[in-house]
Write a protein that holds these residues in place. Structure first.
Motif, PDB file in Angstrom:
ATOM      1  N   GLY A 214      39.769  31.262  38.567  1.00 24.14           N
ATOM      2  CA  GLY A 214      39.418  32.383  39.429  1.00 24.14           C
ATOM      3  C   GLY A 214      38.204  33.146  38.941  1.00 24.14           C
ATOM      4  O   GLY A 214      37.397  33.621  39.754  1.00 24.14           O
ATOM      5  N   ILE A 215      38.052  33.275  37.610  1.00 24.76           N
ATOM      6  CA  ILE A 215      36.943  34.072  37.084  1.00 24.76           C
ATOM      7  C   ILE A 215      35.610  33.375  37.302  1.00 24.76           C
ATOM      8  O   ILE A 215      34.637  34.001  37.748  1.00 24.76           O
ATOM      9  CB  ILE A 215      37.179  34.376  35.584  1.00 24.76           C
TER      10      ILE A 215
ATOM     11  N   ILE B  23      30.820  38.491  33.551  1.00 26.92           N
ATOM     12  CA  ILE B  23      32.132  38.730  34.157  1.00 26.92           C
ATOM     13  C   ILE B  23      33.246  38.476  33.138  1.00 26.92           C
ATOM     14  O   ILE B  23      34.268  39.170  33.149  1.00 26.92           O
ATOM     15  CB  ILE B  23      32.306  37.867  35.429  1.00 26.92           C
ATOM     16  N   PHE B  24      33.062  37.538  32.213  1.00 32.45           N
ATOM     17  CA  PHE B  24      34.041  37.360  31.139  1.00 32.45           C
ATOM     18  C   PHE B  24      34.065  38.582  30.230  1.00 32.45           C
ATOM     19  O   PHE B  24      35.139  39.068  29.833  1.00 32.45           O
ATOM     20  CB  PHE B  24      33.716  36.111  30.314  1.00 32.45           C
ATOM     21  N   PHE B  25      32.891  39.096  29.882  1.00 35.05           N
ATOM     22  CA  PHE B  25      32.790  40.241  28.977  1.00 35.05           C
ATOM     23  C   PHE B  25      33.467  41.469  29.587  1.00 35.05           C
ATOM     24  O   PHE B  25      34.292  42.124  28.941  1.00 35.05           O
ATOM     25  CB  PHE B  25      31.314  40.524  28.689  1.00 35.05           C
TER      26      PHE B  25
ATOM     27  N   GLY C 232      37.944  39.159  37.852  1.00 33.48           N
ATOM     28  CA  GLY C 232      37.267  39.308  39.131  1.00 33.48           C
ATOM     29  C   GLY C 232      38.232  39.182  40.295  1.00 33.48           C
ATOM     30  O   GLY C 232      39.272  38.538  40.202  1.00 33.48           O
ATOM     31  N   THR C 233      37.882  39.820  41.407  1.00 33.28           N
ATOM     32  CA  THR C 233      38.781  39.862  42.552  1.00 33.28           C
ATOM     33  C   THR C 233      38.141  39.249  43.788  1.00 33.28           C
ATOM     34  O   THR C 233      36.970  39.517  44.094  1.00 33.28           O
ATOM     35  CB  THR C 233      39.201  41.319  42.857  1.00 33.28           C
ATOM     36  N   PHE C 234      38.919  38.441  44.499  1.00 31.14           N
ATOM     37  CA  PHE C 234      38.444  37.838  45.744  1.00 31.14           C
ATOM     38  C   PHE C 234      38.454  38.851  46.888  1.00 31.14           C
ATOM     39  O   PHE C 234      37.834  38.606  47.917  1.00 31.14           O
ATOM     40  CB  PHE C 234      39.315  36.634  46.107  1.00 31.14           C
ATOM     41  N   THR C 235      39.172  39.978  46.736  1.00 36.41           N
ATOM     42  CA  THR C 235      39.187  40.971  47.804  1.00 36.41           C
ATOM     43  C   THR C 235      37.825  41.640  47.968  1.00 36.41           C
ATOM     44  O   THR C 235      37.501  42.113  49.058  1.00 36.41           O
ATOM     45  CB  THR C 235      40.247  42.048  47.524  1.00 36.41           C
ATOM     46  N   LEU C 236      37.029  41.699  46.905  1.00 36.58           N
ATOM     47  CA  LEU C 236      35.672  42.244  47.012  1.00 36.58           C
ATOM     48  C   LEU C 236      34.656  41.157  47.339  1.00 36.58           C
ATOM     49  O   LEU C 236      33.513  41.468  47.689  1.00 36.58           O
ATOM     50  CB  LEU C 236      35.269  42.943  45.710  1.00 36.58           C
TER      51      LEU C 236
ATOM     52  N   ASN D 146      30.845  41.908  41.285  1.00 35.03           N
ATOM     53  CA  ASN D 146      32.242  41.919  41.693  1.00 35.03           C
ATOM     54  C   ASN D 146      32.939  43.060  40.983  1.00 35.03           C
ATOM     55  O   ASN D 146      32.321  43.789  40.191  1.00 35.03           O
ATOM     56  CB  ASN D 146      32.883  40.560  41.368  1.00 35.03           C
ATOM     57  N   GLY D 147      34.235  43.236  41.257  1.00 37.47           N
ATOM     58  CA  GLY D 147      35.030  44.242  40.569  1.00 37.47           C
ATOM     59  C   GLY D 147      36.069  43.579  39.686  1.00 37.47           C
ATOM     60  O   GLY D 147      35.911  42.433  39.247  1.00 37.47           O
ATOM     61  N   THR D 148      37.152  44.289  39.410  1.00 36.17           N
ATOM     62  CA  THR D 148      38.255  43.735  38.620  1.00 36.17           C
ATOM     63  C   THR D 148      39.570  44.101  39.279  1.00 36.17           C
ATOM     64  O   THR D 148      39.676  45.113  39.969  1.00 36.17           O
ATOM     65  CB  THR D 148      38.265  44.270  37.174  1.00 36.17           C
ATOM     66  N   THR D 149      40.570  43.280  39.050  1.00 37.97           N
ATOM     67  CA  THR D 149      41.910  43.534  39.560  1.00 37.97           C
ATOM     68  C   THR D 149      42.907  42.801  38.679  1.00 37.97           C
ATOM     69  O   THR D 149      42.527  42.029  37.788  1.00 37.97           O
ATOM     70  CB  THR D 149      42.033  43.057  41.025  1.00 37.97           C
ATOM     71  N   SER D 150      44.200  43.052  38.920  1.00 38.92           N
ATOM     72  CA  SER D 150      45.253  42.359  38.172  1.00 38.92           C
ATOM     73  C   SER D 150      45.374  40.928  38.667  1.00 38.92           C
ATOM     74  O   SER D 150      45.269  40.667  39.866  1.00 38.92           O
ATOM     75  CB  SER D 150      46.581  43.098  38.330  1.00 38.92           C
TER      76      SER D 150
END
Length: 617
Positions: free
Chosen positions: A71-72, A99-101, A123-127, A391-395
């Motif tokens: 996913g990342i 994005i890993f950092f 990273g989130t697929f919603t964004l 991108n953003g971040t999410t659980s």
């Protein structure tokens, strides 16, 4: 005279009755033993506050990183099309490193100061959907020469400005949109939002995230259907057919010395294994020039040297920093589109928190922990925007599921994962290796991944009564509208002309974002068409996510802030009314402070029901 049969007589009816009674008791005993064995197999090896040995933390931390790997890295590879970076492998490697950092930093913040559950951030697929909708606007359409590998000079100032201007616009929109999530989290408004959002809103919203990306999956897979089909088939084989087959691995321990242990490797790493095999096949076929060498021929993009010698060009160490692509710019249309993705991300994360608590042996998360978790996720999106991940971040739901597989719910394992992702972001060569994955291999992975995302959205309908014609209409209309309207707007991009450029841009982004269109119709129809809470699935949804936790010793150990912060905050009576602060400390019978970071009594040892978890979400 009535004859009385002796009870000891073998011909009497007592013996058959006794036999039947014995059979029933044996059946009950077997059922109890089966239940006991099942509970024993589901019992956690380490609960959320336990600290496993350091080597186990590292090994399981690597596993969590690899679980989130697909996913990342998928997000920068998809964004590269909208950013005009298809043929710039070096810049793609920088995006993967970044994005890993940032994912590592956000994971450490979430585990330490957020919801404090063993839940990974990434990273989130919603964004991704609103970001691609924004980049598809006429002013951000990639120039034709950037689509031709022979015409792209990755070091030219013109090319650098083309992709960096688009990245800066994404950064500003994500940073402003993330402030809304920070406000909703730390103000406690997430509870108000959840009152009006049910399964019939969530199902089309999440499902359309996967369905709207079918074009990206088809384009990448179509570059060589043989390789993409192999990738898809291997991922399906490993994740579905071979997941219960253990593989013997040599291990060493002080007690048993050198021996073999069985590891369910296919269940743990199906995506990584499914990518690695066809990736290696493509590398071998590239060496022997089986694939065509002309860019115009079919199958050329299956080569592993399409992006040149990017691994040797990438630096050994690269330290991502905020503003590395320049000063972010803000677009009203981009901000509004990102807000739609942020709301979807918050709803999904609340469900992930409850699932993670069940699988890690923790009590259900209290309101102050959920508020902190959403607020920290918003802060993570703000950091991701500042660093420039696009991108953003999410659980990550995938890693929540991994807890049920490994039976290790310790948050120290996720802390190790956070440090490992930060290290991966610093080593530039690691990210450069991932950019050599051929496009058909990525397309094969997308076909499985996006399908699972769509199915995960539809699975929320289990709470609603789908025998109801009302619910069938709402879901069907929302899904179909979420596909039809964006498709028509894409084909008729000049149809929206209100006379106000900013309003045109906002409508363009919103109406080309499938998840917004479907979620909007689902929200409006579900809250306006008459229907009982049972019919809508609200009662079942609330029961599944019921917050029945209290300020017990176990709850305090898991969710209170570390380093004595909760004790300090509880000294001020007015701080207990702050939505993200613990309500105050509870003292046990022996006077032990419940706000300590480490408890004398581990979570789950007093209440066995908390450490008996299910294998399925």
């Amino acid at each position: 005279m009535t004859l009385r049969r002796d009870s000891n007589d073998p011909s009497s009816g007592a013996l058959p009755l006794k036999g039947r009674s014995s059979d029933v008791s044996d059946t009950k005993r077997e059922e109890e033993m089966d239940t006991s064995r099942e509970e024993e197999s589901n019992k956690l090896a380490y609960c959320v506050t336990d600290v496993p040995p350091w080597y186990l933390c590292i090994i399981l931390g690597i596993q969590h990183c690899l679980t989130a790997f697909g996913g990342i890295i998928a997000i920068p590879l998809i964004l590269s099309r909208g950013l005009c970076l298809q043929f710039d492998g070096l810049t793609q490697s920088h995006l993967i490193s970044t994005i890993f950092f940032v994912s590592g930093i956000c994971t450490l913040l979430q585990v330490t100061f957020g919801v404090r559950l063993p839940i990974l951030q990434g990273g989130t697929f919603t964004l991704l959907a609103p970001s691609m909708a924004m980049l598809s606007m006429p002013e951000w359409t990639c120039p034709a020469w950037t689509q031709n590998a022979s015409l792209v000079n990755t070091s030219s100032t013109e090319f650098i400005e083309v992709w960096q201007s688009r990245m800066r616009a994404l950064q500003g929109s994500i940073m402003v949109g993330s402030l809304f999530q920070v406000f909703v989290g730390f103000s406690g408004l997430i509870g108000l939002f959840m009152r009006f959002i049910g399964p019939l809103t969530i199902a089309p919203t999440i499902a359309l995230i996967g369905l709207s990306l079918f074009d990206s999956a088809g384009t990448s897979a179509g570059n060589h259907w043989g390789i993409s089909s192999m990738t898809t088939a291997l991922i399906i084989l490993f994740s579905q057919y071979l997941r219960h087959i253990p593989v013997p691995f040599p291990t060493f321990s002080k007690e048993r010395r050198l021996h073999t242990s069985r590891v369910y490797i296919f269940q743990i790493l199906p995506v990584l294994l499914g990518i690695t095999v066809p990736w290696l096949v493509c590398y071998i076929l590239t060496i022997y020039n089986v694939f065509p060498t002309e860019p115009s021929q079919y199958g050329y993009l299956a080569r592993t040297d399409v992006k040149g010698d990017v691994v040797s060009q990438a630096p050994w160490f690269s330290f991502p920093y905020p503003g590395q692509w320049g000063m972010p710019t803000v677009s009203l249309a981009g901000v509004v589109g990102i807000l739609a993705g942020v709301i979807s991300s918050m709803i999904e994360s609340v469900g992930d928190y409850h699932a993670c608590a069940r699988l890690s042996g923790a009590p259900p998360p209290p309101k102050h922990a959920i508020n902190r978790g959403i607020g920290i996720e918003g802060l993570g999106c703000l950091l991701a925007g500042a660093w420039g991940t696009g991108n953003g971040t999410t659980s990550y739901s995938e890693n929540v599921g991994a807890l049920g597989i490994t039976k290790v719910g310790s948050r120290m394992v996720i802390v190790a994962s956070g440090f490992l992702m930060v290290a991966m972001g610093v080593f530039g060569k690691v990210a450069a290796v991932f950019t050599t994955i051929p496009s058909p291999v990525v397309g094969g992975m997308f076909m499985v991944m996006f399908g699972v995302i769509a199915a995960a959205g539809v699975s929320n309908l289990q709470y609603a009564n789908m025998n109801s014609s009302r619910n069938i209409f709402i879901f069907g209309f929302s899904m179909f509208s979420g596909l039809v309207i964006p498709n028509w707007i894409f084909k008729n991009s000049t149809a929206i002309a209100t006379g106000v450029i900013e309003l045109d841009q906002v409508l363009q982004v919103l109406l080309t974002t499938s998840m917004f269109v479907g979620g909007f119709f689902g929200f409006i129809l579900d809250n306006t068409i008459p229907g009982s809470k049972h019919e809508r699935g609200i009662l079942a949804w609330n029961k599944a996510h019921k917050d029945d936790s209290s300020n017990t010793l176990e709850s305090g150990d898991v969710y209170n802030l570390p380093f004595g912060i909760s004790s300090y905050l509880s000294s001020s009576s007015w701080l207990r009314y702050v939505p993200f602060c613990p309500p105050g400390e509870t003292v046990s019978l022996d006077g032990a402070d419940s706000n300590g970071l480490e408890s004398k009594q581990q979570v789950g040892h007093q209440r066995p029901s908390q450490i008996i978890v299910g294998d399925r979400l």
